[in-house]
Design an enzyme around this catalytic site. Structure first.
Site, PDB file in Angstrom:
ATOM      1  N   LYS A 175      39.183  53.363  25.150  1.00 49.31           N
ATOM      2  CA  LYS A 175      38.246  53.116  26.248  1.00 49.31           C
ATOM      3  C   LYS A 175      38.142  54.359  27.132  1.00 49.31           C
ATOM      4  CE  LYS A 175      39.286  48.171  26.971  1.00 49.31           C
ATOM      5  NZ  LYS A 175      37.970  47.563  26.801  1.00 49.31           N
ATOM      6  N   ASP A 230      44.417  42.240  31.174  1.00 50.46           N
ATOM      7  CA  ASP A 230      43.921  41.640  29.924  1.00 50.46           C
ATOM      8  C   ASP A 230      44.857  40.533  29.402  1.00 50.46           C
ATOM      9  OD1 ASP A 230      41.712  41.598  28.292  1.00 50.46           O
ATOM     10  OD2 ASP A 230      42.501  43.039  26.841  1.00 50.46           O
ATOM     11  N   ARG A 285      40.074  38.939  20.153  1.00 51.92           N
ATOM     12  CA  ARG A 285      39.667  37.892  19.204  1.00 51.92           C
ATOM     13  C   ARG A 285      40.558  37.891  17.965  1.00 51.92           C
ATOM     14  NH1 ARG A 285      33.734  40.335  18.776  1.00 51.92           N
ATOM     15  NH2 ARG A 285      34.285  40.825  20.933  1.00 51.92           N
TER      16      ARG A 285
HETATM   17  N1  BES Z   1      39.563  43.231  27.275  1.00 51.77           N
HETATM   18  C1  BES Z   1      38.269  43.604  26.871  1.00 51.77           C
HETATM   19  C2  BES Z   1      37.166  42.822  27.596  1.00 51.77           C
HETATM   20  C3  BES Z   1      37.037  43.035  29.086  1.00 51.77           C
HETATM   21  C4  BES Z   1      36.137  43.957  29.580  1.00 51.77           C
HETATM   22  C5  BES Z   1      37.768  42.282  29.954  1.00 51.77           C
HETATM   23  C6  BES Z   1      35.995  44.113  30.947  1.00 51.77           C
HETATM   24  C7  BES Z   1      37.640  42.448  31.336  1.00 51.77           C
HETATM   25  C8  BES Z   1      36.751  43.369  31.826  1.00 51.77           C
HETATM   26  C9  BES Z   1      38.078  43.391  25.369  1.00 51.77           C
HETATM   27  O1  BES Z   1      39.206  43.526  24.600  1.00 51.77           O
HETATM   28  C10 BES Z   1      37.121  44.427  24.892  1.00 51.77           C
HETATM   29  O2  BES Z   1      37.473  45.567  24.930  1.00 51.77           O
HETATM   30  N2  BES Z   1      35.954  43.997  24.453  1.00 51.77           N
HETATM   31  C11 BES Z   1      34.947  44.871  23.977  1.00 51.77           C
HETATM   32  C12 BES Z   1      34.382  44.289  22.713  1.00 51.77           C
HETATM   33  C13 BES Z   1      33.462  45.230  21.986  1.00 51.77           C
HETATM   34  C14 BES Z   1      34.229  46.373  21.401  1.00 51.77           C
HETATM   35  C15 BES Z   1      32.755  44.444  20.923  1.00 51.77           C
HETATM   36  C16 BES Z   1      33.890  44.980  25.072  1.00 51.77           C
HETATM   37  O3  BES Z   1      33.611  43.986  25.735  1.00 51.77           O
HETATM   38  O4  BES Z   1      33.381  46.069  25.282  1.00 51.77           O
HETATM   39 ZN    ZN Z   2      40.996  43.142  25.566  1.00 56.12          ZN
HETATM   40 MG    MG Z   3      39.487  45.556  23.967  1.00 47.81          MG
END
Ligand code: BES
Ligand code: ZN
Ligand code: MG
Length: 465
Positions: free
Chosen positions: A246, A257, A320
């Site tokens: 990220k 998280d 997931r």
């Molecule tokens: N933990 C994140 C989701 C998240 C984002 C929680 C912002 C709280 C605030 C999750 O694991 C994630 O990174 N999701 C990705 C999925 C994508 C790669 C399909 C996302 O939401 O960008």
């Molecule tokens: Zn996550």
């Molecule tokens: Mg993630």
């Protein structure tokens, strides 16, 4: 904070006495007409502070407008009490009494409002925040006050854990806390046992970190349960994104998280004190998502506990994968219902902001019941669609599915992915709390940081079956 139920709060020597007025009723308390000016009409949100100048045992009065008496509910009381408490804190009050003149049973929301507003995560600050230390109530339902106190404690545990840095709230730490819960039977599975169970998706995520994964299975039991429920919390103690790392700004709050897991720990803590006639399994597949030489890689193919194979399209869609195995495990417990709660998608946050959590499931009536209990408890949900198109986008050339689809409709896509790991016989709901679990600025009764999202909903849902 100590809660004291006394005969008459107006006789208590305290820093602030909080009283109320409704717009549609004659002065609710003689104190309002005695102390408040005419401009104080009782409109919801109106708040007026008065120095009693020695005419009452209380040093100050805070008169709070509650709107129309017919319209009041738990949410109006809780939010207004919280607002008053913040005002009390700014006045450096230590002891607070609440004397609401209404036929409404206000003990529950009053206790919750005070404790939510009184919460500060200042463990690491040498200078501590000001807190109210004594709360006086009278003419209230003792049991409701007690129950609210238990819910407050659950919220506090969940908020503390989500606010804690990732180096404190590790998978091992969560396991230790689970094992310390009184009245709850807890089993912890280490890496070897997780491997034996065939949880290949969860293990793949955990592989890149030096922190060992801990699969946590808590159980609250009672004789002849009316129903059996499993509640699962996403327990990513830190989500760096893995090799699909990220950007710094998105990683900043990723200690949160594990807010789903924190919620489950809070709920399990409350259950043994609330004694519902329901069997409840609390499940957390805890780990970290880190980039390293041992990390899982884009393109890897992993096998979940139910034998389905997944092509890793993006290592940042890790939640997931951990939930897939947790769902398979939960479905094997012979439960009637499964609810998972997760900070799952940024897409859900984009769609609903911080106002509401997303909710999806395989049974609309079940989903509606959770939404209702949530709303009554002061938490909002918005149902998102579960359409085949979202699933079609996750078709893979080399495995049964990929772990991501397109950029669009991400919250529903994640929901459709999870559905692959739920057996048809169980009712299942998925709560996406990505937007609601952690606030970057204060909102209503909550200050910035962790909110304990889901705690109130799940407790209410479970005890009011
Ligand atoms: N933990 C994140 C989701 C998240 C984002 C929680 C912002 C709280 C605030 C999750 O694991 C994630 O990174 N999701 C990705 C999925 C994508 C790669 C399909 C996302 O939401 O960008
Ligand atoms: Zn996550
Ligand atoms: Mg993630």
């Amino acid at each position: 904070m100590e809660i004291k139920i006394v005969d008459n709060v107006c006789d208590v020597k305290c820093d602030v006495l909080i009283i109320n007025k409704f717009v549609d009723k004659e002065t609710s308390s003689e104190l309002v007409s005695k102390f408040a000016p005419e401009s104080f009409t009782g409109k919801s949100g109106q708040i007026f502070s008065i120095n009693t100048r020695g005419e009452l045992p209380a040093k100050n009065i805070l008169a709070v407008g509650l709107g129309c008496e017919e319209d009041i509910d738990n949410n109006v009381i809780r939010e207004n009490v919280a607002k008053a408490v913040k005002k009390c804190a700014s006045m450096k009050a230590k002891s607070v009494a609440i004397d609401f003149r209404t036929h409404f049973n206000y003990a529950g929301p009053a206790v919750l409002g005070v404790s939510i507003a009184n919460y500060h995560f200042d463990k690491y600050k040498t200078k501590k925040e000001h807190r109210i230390s004594e709360l006086y109530l009278s003419d209230v339902d003792n049991n409701l006050a007690k129950r609210a106190e238990i819910v407050s404690e659950a919220l506090k545990l969940a908020r503390n854990l989500s606010n804690e840095p990732a180096s404190f709230a590790t998978p091992s730490k969560l396991a230790e806390i689970a094992q310390g819960l009184e009245g709850i039977k807890t089993e912890i599975f280490d890496k070897e046992k997780i491997e034996q169970l065939g949880m290949g998706a969860y293990l793949a995520v955990a592989r890149g970190s030096v922190e060992a994964p801990k699969f946590i299975h808590m159980q609250y039991t009672c004789p002849n349960p009316k129903k059996k429920i499993a509640i699962i919390g996403k327990g990513l103690c830190f989500d760096s994104g893995g090799l699909d790392i990220k950007p710094a700004s998105s990683m900043l709050t990723m200690k949160d998280d594990m807010s789903g897991a924190a919620c489950i720990l809070g709920v399990m803590k409350a259950l043994s004190k609330l004694n519902p006639e329901i069997e409840v399994h609390g499940i957390i597949a805890a780990c970290e998502n880190m980039p390293s030489g041992s990390s899982y890689k884009p393109g890897d193919i992993v096998t979940a506990m139910n034998g389905k194979t997944i092509e890793v399209d993006n290592t940042d869609a890790e939640g997931r994968l951990t939930l897939a195995d947790a769902l398979c495990y939960a479905c094997k417990l012979g439960v009637d219902e499964v609810i998972d709660i997760a900070t799952l998608t940024g897409a859900c946050m984009v769609a609903l902001g911080t106002a509401a959590s997303g909710i999806m499931g395989n049974d609309d009536e079940f989903v509606q019941r959770i939404i209702e209990k949530g709303n009554e408890a002061g938490e909002k949900y918005w149902q998102l669609p579960m359409w085949q198109e979202y699933r079609d986008n996750m078709d893979s050339d080399v495995a049964d599915m990929k772990n991501t689809g397109t950029r669009y409709g991400g919250a529903s896509a994640a929901g459709m992915f999870l559905k692959e790991f739920v057996t048809d016989e169980v009712k299942w709901a998925h709560l996406d709390i990505a937007g609601t679990a952690f606030l970057e600025k204060g909102q209503k009764e909550f200050s910035k940081g962790a909110t304990g999202a889901g705690v109130r909903t799940l407790i209410k849902y479970i005890i009011e079956q």
